[in-house]
Design a protein around this motif. Structure first.
Motif, PDB file in Angstrom:
ATOM      1  N   VAL A 146       0.697  -1.517  -0.422  1.00 18.82           N
ATOM      2  CA  VAL A 146      -0.398   0.335  -0.353  1.00 18.82           C
ATOM      3  C   VAL A 146       0.509   1.030  -0.194  1.00 18.82           C
ATOM      4  CG1 VAL A 146      -1.927   1.349   1.510  1.00 18.82           C
ATOM      5  CG2 VAL A 146      -1.819  -1.025   0.942  1.00 18.82           C
ATOM      6  N   LEU A 147       1.858   1.387   0.401  1.00 15.74           N
ATOM      7  CA  LEU A 147       2.531   2.152   1.156  1.00 15.74           C
ATOM      8  C   LEU A 147       3.783   2.588  -0.534  1.00 15.74           C
ATOM      9  CD1 LEU A 147       4.314   4.862   2.022  1.00 15.74           C
ATOM     10  CD2 LEU A 147       6.000   2.638   3.304  1.00 15.74           C
ATOM     11  N   GLY A 148       4.276   1.489  -1.141  1.00 17.48           N
ATOM     12  CA  GLY A 148       4.033   1.637  -2.589  1.00 17.48           C
ATOM     13  C   GLY A 148       3.520   2.205  -3.054  1.00 17.48           C
ATOM     14  N   CYS A 149       2.493   1.937  -3.653  1.00 21.16           N
ATOM     15  CA  CYS A 149       1.178   1.838  -4.452  1.00 21.16           C
ATOM     16  C   CYS A 149       1.259   4.063  -4.176  1.00 21.16           C
ATOM     17  CB  CYS A 149       0.065   1.769  -4.729  1.00 21.16           C
ATOM     18  SG  CYS A 149       0.364  -0.152  -4.939  1.00 21.16           S
ATOM     19  N   VAL A 150       1.378   3.994  -3.226  1.00 22.45           N
ATOM     20  CA  VAL A 150       0.633   5.802  -2.604  1.00 22.45           C
ATOM     21  C   VAL A 150       1.975   6.407  -2.735  1.00 22.45           C
ATOM     22  CG1 VAL A 150       0.991   7.428  -0.353  1.00 22.45           C
ATOM     23  CG2 VAL A 150      -0.225   5.087  -0.363  1.00 22.45           C
ATOM     24  N   LEU A 151       3.420   6.108  -2.690  1.00 23.85           N
ATOM     25  CA  LEU A 151       4.778   6.544  -3.283  1.00 23.85           C
ATOM     26  C   LEU A 151       4.571   6.977  -4.431  1.00 23.85           C
ATOM     27  CD1 LEU A 151       6.771   5.293  -0.766  1.00 23.85           C
ATOM     28  CD2 LEU A 151       6.767   7.557  -0.677  1.00 23.85           C
ATOM     29  N   CYS A 152       4.622   5.762  -5.210  1.00 27.63           N
ATOM     30  CA  CYS A 152       4.258   6.083  -6.684  1.00 27.63           C
ATOM     31  C   CYS A 152       3.288   6.653  -7.043  1.00 27.63           C
ATOM     32  CB  CYS A 152       4.121   4.623  -7.873  1.00 27.63           C
ATOM     33  SG  CYS A 152       4.712   3.051  -7.870  1.00 27.63           S
ATOM     34  N   VAL A 153       1.965   6.896  -6.820  1.00 31.90           N
ATOM     35  CA  VAL A 153       1.380   8.351  -6.936  1.00 31.90           C
ATOM     36  C   VAL A 153       1.883   9.958  -6.722  1.00 31.90           C
ATOM     37  CG1 VAL A 153      -1.082   9.195  -6.738  1.00 31.90           C
ATOM     38  CG2 VAL A 153      -0.012   6.744  -6.992  1.00 31.90           C
ATOM     39  N   VAL A 154       2.766   9.991  -4.824  1.00 35.53           N
ATOM     40  CA  VAL A 154       3.103  11.212  -5.293  1.00 35.53           C
ATOM     41  C   VAL A 154       4.447  11.556  -6.390  1.00 35.53           C
ATOM     42  CG1 VAL A 154       4.285  12.261  -2.991  1.00 35.53           C
ATOM     43  CG2 VAL A 154       2.216  10.582  -2.980  1.00 35.53           C
ATOM     44  N   GLY A 155       4.984  10.064  -6.290  1.00 38.39           N
ATOM     45  CA  GLY A 155       6.256  10.528  -7.038  1.00 38.39           C
ATOM     46  C   GLY A 155       5.977  11.123  -8.502  1.00 38.39           C
ATOM     47  N   SER A 156       5.003  10.493  -9.051  1.00 34.78           N
ATOM     48  CA  SER A 156       4.638  10.791 -10.238  1.00 34.78           C
ATOM     49  C   SER A 156       4.125  12.330 -10.163  1.00 34.78           C
ATOM     50  CB  SER A 156       3.912   9.794 -11.144  1.00 34.78           C
ATOM     51  OG  SER A 156       4.195   8.779 -10.851  1.00 34.78           O
ATOM     52  N   VAL A 157       2.872  12.648  -9.698  1.00 33.38           N
ATOM     53  CA  VAL A 157       2.405  14.079  -9.002  1.00 33.38           C
ATOM     54  C   VAL A 157       4.206  15.155  -9.398  1.00 33.38           C
ATOM     55  CG1 VAL A 157       1.254  15.225  -8.482  1.00 33.38           C
ATOM     56  CG2 VAL A 157       0.268  12.901  -8.707  1.00 33.38           C
ATOM     57  N   SER A 158       4.851  14.303  -8.311  1.00 31.57           N
ATOM     58  CA  SER A 158       5.828  15.447  -7.972  1.00 31.57           C
ATOM     59  C   SER A 158       6.767  16.137  -9.774  1.00 31.57           C
ATOM     60  CB  SER A 158       7.081  15.184  -6.582  1.00 31.57           C
ATOM     61  OG  SER A 158       6.098  15.026  -6.120  1.00 31.57           O
ATOM     62  N   ILE A 159       6.734  14.316  -9.895  1.00 30.34           N
ATOM     63  CA  ILE A 159       7.447  14.722 -11.321  1.00 30.34           C
ATOM     64  C   ILE A 159       7.225  15.790 -12.296  1.00 30.34           C
ATOM     65  CG2 ILE A 159       9.045  13.210 -13.014  1.00 30.34           C
ATOM     66  CD1 ILE A 159       9.226  11.441 -11.261  1.00 30.34           C
ATOM     67  N   VAL A 160       6.011  15.443 -12.124  1.00 31.44           N
ATOM     68  CA  VAL A 160       5.392  16.299 -13.701  1.00 31.44           C
ATOM     69  C   VAL A 160       5.315  16.972 -12.962  1.00 31.44           C
ATOM     70  CG1 VAL A 160       3.078  16.600 -14.804  1.00 31.44           C
ATOM     71  CG2 VAL A 160       3.855  14.169 -14.312  1.00 31.44           C
ATOM     72  N   LEU A 161       5.016  17.402 -12.411  1.00 33.41           N
ATOM     73  CA  LEU A 161       4.310  19.340 -11.274  1.00 33.41           C
ATOM     74  C   LEU A 161       5.733  20.012 -12.569  1.00 33.41           C
ATOM     75  CD1 LEU A 161       2.356  19.107  -8.688  1.00 33.41           C
ATOM     76  CD2 LEU A 161       1.406  19.217 -10.911  1.00 33.41           C
ATOM     77  N   HIS A 162       7.255  19.385 -11.639  1.00 34.12           N
ATOM     78  CA  HIS A 162       8.046  20.008 -11.238  1.00 34.12           C
ATOM     79  C   HIS A 162       8.840  19.797 -12.625  1.00 34.12           C
ATOM     80  CE1 HIS A 162       7.078  19.962  -7.562  1.00 34.12           C
ATOM     81  NE2 HIS A 162       8.020  21.203  -7.302  1.00 34.12           N
ATOM     82  N   ALA A 163       8.422  18.911 -13.626  1.00 32.40           N
ATOM     83  CA  ALA A 163       9.028  18.876 -15.217  1.00 32.40           C
ATOM     84  C   ALA A 163       9.324  20.252 -16.238  1.00 32.40           C
ATOM     85  CB  ALA A 163       8.277  17.809 -16.291  1.00 32.40           C
TER      86      ALA A 163
END
Length: 282
Positions: free
Chosen positions: A109-126
């Motif tokens: 569950v934690l891994g899935c959450v981190l995937c989502v958070v990481g993806s959003v962070s990467i896109v927002l700062h790309a």
């Protein structure tokens, strides 16, 4: 400020894409299990799943999902569409928990959450990419020394994994299969980008399929996709889907970002230099 109709269409397509792709992992896994019960398992080198309708249903779901994802970019900006790709991880993990009875523990569950958070962070700062108006532009970037070296390294690593590590560790370490899929996936995405540009420009009246470069990109997409499908099937047949999905997503994203940075380094470097120049004058 309201959301436009095009954005609504784009977001709807992106969410639909994630649902189809996430569900396709589960359907293909069930097809692989069914095929493995009557013949040689995919994880052991068998291809009996090609005769299994359930596996083809999963492949169809994945193709529909990828088409929907491609279409989403025609309506909504990438900054809205891309983060929703992480939803496919949640869909596959949840379905694997309930349908395949593959228990999703707290770390999953934690891994899935981190995937989502990481993806959003990467896109927002790309950084923003400059528009590309011809397949020849992509070809120019792809034939620069940096990307040629990256491609050679990827092909060497894939060859080593297939020849040396698949026979020894393929059945015990999922990173072998996932590594092959992720490395080849980074080349697939770069080629898909070129093919997508070719289709868009061709439909707008500028035929790009008269250039040999376009057909080379089509060939690369075909070969890379066949490699990915083959080894992803082996991974799904051998390991839990709830684990494969997030690990594959993370590795695929890392290598894709790396390939994109190398391929379009001129755009990114010019942006960084512009930013540093502005800082010097403050």
């Amino acid at each position: 400020m309201g959301i436009s109709r095009d954005n609504v269409h784009g977001l709807t397509l992106a969410v639909s894409s994630s649902i189809f792709i996430g569900a396709s992992f589960i359907i293909k896994k069930k097809g692989l299990k069914k095929a493995g019960a009557t013949g040689t398992r995919a994880g052991l080198g068998g291809y009996t799943y090609l005769y299994e309708p359930l596996w083809w249903a999963g492949m169809t779901a994945m193709i529909v999902g990828e088409i929907a994802n491609f279409a989403a970019y025609a309506f909504a900006p990438a900054i809205l569409v891309t983060p929703l790709g992480a939803l496919s991880i949640i869909v596959s993990a949840v379905l694997a928990h309930f349908v395949l009875k593959e228990k999703l523990h707290i770390f999953g569950v934690l891994g899935c959450v981190l995937c989502v958070v990481g993806s959003v962070s990467i896109v927002l700062h790309a950084p923003q990419e400059k528009p590309i108006y011809s397949v020849k532009q992509v070809w120019h970037h792809a034939t620069q020394p940096g990307f040629i070296i990256y491609t050679c390294i990827v092909l060497i690593l894939v060859a080593v994994l297939i020849v040396r590590y698949v026979p020894r560790y393929g059945q015990t370490h999922m990173i072998v299969y996932v590594g092959i899929c992720s490395l080849m996936g980074s080349l697939t995405v770069m080629s898909v980008k070129a093919v997508g540009i070719a289709l868009k420009l061709t439909f707008s009246g500028t035929n790009q399929f008269k250039y040999f470069e376009t057909w080379i990109f089509v060939l690369v997409v075909t070969v890379c996709c066949l490699f990915q499908i083959n080894y992803l099937n082996k991974a799904l047949d051998t390991f839990n889907t709830a684990v494969i999905s997030p690990v594959y997503y993370v590795m695929f994203t890392i290598f894709t970002i790396l390939a994109s940075v190398i391929l379009f380094k001129v755009h990114l470097l010019s942006k960084c230099l512009t930013g540093s120049h502005k800082m010097d004058h403050r």
